[in-house]
Design an enzyme around this catalytic site. Structure first.
Site, short mmCIF file in Angstrom:
data_model
loop_
_atom_site.label_atom_id
_atom_site.label_comp_id
_atom_site.label_asym_id
_atom_site.label_seq_id
_atom_site.Cartn_x
_atom_site.Cartn_y
_atom_site.Cartn_z
N PRO A 1 37.24 38.39 39.04
CA PRO A 1 36.47 38.26 40.27
C PRO A 1 37.29 37.54 41.34
CG PRO A 1 35.74 36.63 38.67
CD PRO A 1 36.72 37.53 37.97
N ALA B 1 37.18 36.78 45.40
CA ALA B 1 36.32 36.83 46.58
C ALA B 1 36.93 37.73 47.63
CB ALA B 1 36.14 35.41 47.13
N SER C 1 32.95 39.46 42.37
CA SER C 1 32.74 38.05 42.75
C SER C 1 31.39 37.85 43.43
CB SER C 1 33.85 37.63 43.72
OG SER C 1 33.50 36.45 44.42
N LEU D 1 29.07 34.86 38.61
CA LEU D 1 27.96 34.14 39.26
C LEU D 1 28.34 32.69 39.58
CD1 LEU D 1 24.90 34.25 40.03
CD2 LEU D 1 24.44 33.32 37.75
N TYR D 2 28.08 32.31 40.81
CA TYR D 2 27.99 30.89 41.15
C TYR D 2 26.50 30.58 41.27
CZ TYR D 2 32.93 30.68 42.58
OH TYR D 2 34.30 30.69 42.60
N THR E 1 30.74 31.08 36.49
CA THR E 1 31.92 30.26 36.78
C THR E 1 31.52 28.80 36.85
OG1 THR E 1 33.00 32.06 37.95
CG2 THR E 1 33.76 29.84 38.46
N LYS F 1 32.99 31.10 32.42
CA LYS F 1 34.34 31.24 32.98
C LYS F 1 34.82 29.91 33.54
CE LYS F 1 36.99 33.86 36.47
NZ LYS F 1 37.27 32.91 37.55
N HIS G 1 40.81 28.93 37.13
CA HIS G 1 40.46 29.50 38.43
C HIS G 1 41.72 29.90 39.21
CE1 HIS G 1 36.67 29.76 40.98
NE2 HIS G 1 37.58 30.16 41.84
N ARG H 1 43.32 27.17 41.40
CA ARG H 1 42.79 26.84 42.72
C ARG H 1 41.86 25.65 42.69
NH1 ARG H 1 43.46 31.39 46.01
NH2 ARG H 1 41.48 31.41 47.12
N GLY I 1 44.89 33.84 34.33
CA GLY I 1 45.73 32.88 35.03
C GLY I 1 47.21 33.13 34.77
N ARG J 1 51.40 38.27 35.19
CA ARG J 1 52.15 39.04 36.18
C ARG J 1 52.74 40.31 35.58
NH1 ARG J 1 49.40 36.15 38.36
NH2 ARG J 1 49.83 34.41 39.76
N GLY K 1 43.97 38.66 38.25
CA GLY K 1 43.45 38.50 39.60
C GLY K 1 44.42 38.95 40.67
N ARG K 2 45.46 38.13 40.89
CA ARG K 2 46.29 38.38 42.08
C ARG K 2 47.06 39.69 42.01
NH1 ARG K 2 46.39 32.86 41.24
NH2 ARG K 2 45.81 31.52 42.99
C1 LIG Z 1 41.89 34.70 46.27
C2 LIG Z 1 41.14 34.35 45.04
C3 LIG Z 1 39.76 34.34 45.07
C4 LIG Z 1 39.04 34.03 43.92
N1 LIG Z 1 37.68 34.09 43.97
C5 LIG Z 1 37.00 33.81 42.84
C6 LIG Z 1 35.58 33.90 42.83
O1 LIG Z 1 34.94 34.23 43.83
N2 LIG Z 1 34.93 33.59 41.68
C7 LIG Z 1 35.59 33.24 40.54
O2 LIG Z 1 34.97 32.96 39.52
N3 LIG Z 1 36.93 33.17 40.51
C8 LIG Z 1 37.63 33.46 41.63
N4 LIG Z 1 39.01 33.40 41.58
C9 LIG Z 1 39.69 33.15 40.30
C10 LIG Z 1 39.97 34.46 39.56
O3 LIG Z 1 38.78 35.04 39.09
C11 LIG Z 1 40.89 34.27 38.34
O4 LIG Z 1 40.40 33.23 37.55
C12 LIG Z 1 42.35 33.99 38.73
O5 LIG Z 1 42.68 34.67 39.92
C13 LIG Z 1 43.28 34.42 37.62
O6 LIG Z 1 44.58 34.08 37.92
P1 LIG Z 1 45.69 35.10 38.49
O7 LIG Z 1 45.33 35.34 39.91
O8 LIG Z 1 46.94 34.34 38.31
O9 LIG Z 1 45.62 36.38 37.67
C14 LIG Z 1 39.74 33.71 42.72
C15 LIG Z 1 41.13 33.72 42.71
C16 LIG Z 1 41.83 34.05 43.83
C17 LIG Z 1 43.33 34.09 43.76
#
Ligand SMILES: Cc1cc2nc3c(=O)[nH]c(=O)nc-3n(C[C@H](O)[C@H](O)[C@H](O)COP(=O)(O)O)c2cc1C
Length: 349
Positions: A78, A80, A107, A130-131, A157, A222, A246, A249, A278, A281, A300-301
Site C-alpha cells: 500500500p 499512498a 492504501s 487500514l488506518y 497498519t 502491518k 513502513h 518512513r 522493505g 529491489r 513498494g517503491r
Molecule cells: C510513498 C510511500 C507511501 C506509503 N504509504 C503507505 C500507506 O498509505 N499505508 C501503509 O500502510 N504503508 C505505506 N507505505 C509503506 C509501504 O506499504 C511499504 O511498507 C514500504 O514501502 C515497503 O518498502 P519498499 O518501498 O522499500 O518496498 C508507504 C511507503 C511509501 C514509500
C-alpha cells in the site's frame, strides 16, 4: 514503456519524470534515513548457495497467500497517492499486479476508491490497508466499501501512531493533496480532512482483538518488528503479520526488516502467515525473504517507480523483471518450487 527499464535504473527514470517534491515523497525515509539505507543493505549482506545439476528447466513460483493462489508470492504494497506518479494511478497498478499473478494492496490514502480498483482489475487479488481514524465511522465506511468491492483481507497498519519526521517532505513543505478517496469520504460525512492527523494514536491490543473477531476477513497486522508483538497479534486472532518498518518512513534507527524476519517466523510462523516488506529491489531479494520464511513479500517503491516511468505498463514491466529474476535465482540455487526455498539455500550468518 521505456524498453530500457531495469531494476537498476527504474528509480532514475522515475526521478526524471517526477516533480521533485513528489519524488521526495515517494523516495524519502524518516530522520537521517539510516533505516532506509539499512533495509537495502541488509539484503545485500546475504549470500546464496549456488547449486548445480538439479534439473531446473521450469520453476514453480506458486504460493498460497491469505486464502489465494498467487502465481507470484508478491503483493504490491500500500503506497499512498499513486495518481500523481502517473495518471494510471492505483487502477493501473492493480491491473499490473493482476497481470503478473501478484496481489495488490490499496492504501487508506489512495487516489482511487476500492470500487475503482475492483472495476479496473476485477479478477485481481486485492487487500485494503487500514488506518484507524479518530472518527471510527470513517474507518468503518472505508472497510465496508472495500468488502463490498471484493477485497479479501484488511492490512491494519500499526506503525504509524504518529508520523515520522521526513526531511525530504519538510524541505519542500510537502503535504498530501486533498484529492484522495478517503478525504472525499470524510468530506461527505462531515468529518475532518486533515489526512494523517486523523489517525488515532490510542488504538491498542484490545482494539486489535475486537477488530479480529468482528471482521469476516483476515486481519493482517502491518508494521511488526518484534517477536513478542507478533505473538500478541497471533493471540488476538490475526491472520498474518507484515514484518515492516513502513519503508523506513517511521522509526529511523529501527533495524532492517529482513534482519527482524527470522525471529518473527520462529515465534509465530506456525500460527499465522508472516509477510515482509522493505528494501526489496531485486528478484534475488524476494528469494532471500522467502527462504527466511516469509509467505509472500510486499514491494513498494520499485513498482511505483515503474508506474512513474511508464504508467501501468512500466509498473508491469518492473513486476515482470522481479518475477524473472526470482525465477533465475531459483534456478541457480536449485529451487524447483518455493518449498525448496529454505534457509539451506543461504549461507548461514
Ligand atoms: C510513498 C510511500 C507511501 C506509503 N504509504 C503507505 C500507506 O498509505 N499505508 C501503509 O500502510 N504503508 C505505506 N507505505 C509503506 C509501504 O506499504 C511499504 O511498507 C514500504 O514501502 C515497503 O518498502 P519498499 O518501498 O522499500 O518496498 C508507504 C511507503 C511509501 C514509500
Amino acid at each position: 514503456v521505456p524498453a530500457e527499464i531495469t531494476l537498476s535504473n527504474v528509480e532514475e527514470l522515475a526521478a526524471e519524470k517526477l516533480d521533485p517534491s513528489w519524488y521526495g515523497f515517494y523516495a524519502g525515509g524518516a530522520g537521517a534515513e539510516r533505516t532506509l539505507r539499512e533495509n537495502v543493505a541488509a539484503f545485500a549482506r546475504w549470500r546464496l548457495r549456488q547449486r548445480v545439476l538439479v534439473g531446473v528447466e521450469r520453476v514453480d513460483t506458486n504460493a498460497r497467500v491469505l486464502g489465494h493462489d498467487l502465481s507470484l508470492p508478491l503483493v504490491v504494497a500500500p503506497i499512498a497517492c499513486q495518481r500523481p506518479a502517473h495518471k494510471d494511478g492505483e487502477e493501473g497498478m492493480a491491473r499490473a499486479a493482476a497481470a503478473v499473478g501478484a496481489g495488490f494492496c490499496l492504501s487508506t490514502f489512495a487516489s482511487a476508491s476500492p470500487a475503482d480498483v475492483a472495476g479496473a482489475a476485477p479478477h485481481g487479488v486485492r487487500f485494503l490497508q487500514l488506518y484507524v481514524f479518530r472518527d471510527r465511522g470513517l474507518s468503518d465506511e472505508l472497510v465496508a466499501q472495500a468488502l463490498e468491492a471484493g477485497f479479501t483481507a484488511i492490512l491494519l497498519t500499526v506503525d504509524l501512531p504518529v508520523v515520522g519526521m521526513r526531511d525530504r517532505e519538510l524541505e519542500r513543505a510537502f503535504v498530501l493533496p486533498e484529492d484522495l478517496h478517503t478525504v472525499r469520504v470524510a468530506r461527505a460525512s462531515g468529518s475532518g480532512t486533515d489526512g494523517l492527523a486523523l489517525v488515532d494514536p490510542t488504538i491498542d491490543w484490545a482494539y486489535l482483538d475486537r477488530l479480529c473477531s468482528s471482521l469476516g476477513v483476515p486481519v493482517v497486522v502491518k508494521g511488526v518488528l518484534e517477536a513478542e508483538d507478533a505473538r500478541r497479534a497471533a493471540a488476538c486472532g490475526a491472520g498474518g503479520v507484515v514484518v515492516s518498518n513502513h519503508g523506513a518512513r517511521q522509526l529511523d534507527g529501527a533495524r532492517a526488516t529482513i534482519d527482524a524476519l527470522p525471529e518473527v517466523v520462529d515465534a509465530v510462523g506456525d500460527r499465522l502467515e508472516v509477510l515482509v516488506d522493505g528494501g526489496v529491489r531485486r528478484g534475488a531479494d524476494l528469494l532471500v525473504a522467502l527462504a527466511l520464511g516469509a509467505r509472500a513479500v510486499l514491494v513498494g517503491r520499485q513498482p511505483v517507480w515503474g508506474l512513474a516511468a511508464g504508467g501501468e505498463r512500466g509498473a508491469r514491466r518492473v513486476l515482470e523483471l522481479l518475477r524473472e529474476e526470482l525465477e533465475i535465482t531459483m534456478q541457480l540455487t536449485g529451487c524447483r518450487s518455493l518449498a525448496d526455498a529454505s534457509r539451506a539455500i543461504l549461507v548461514a550468518r
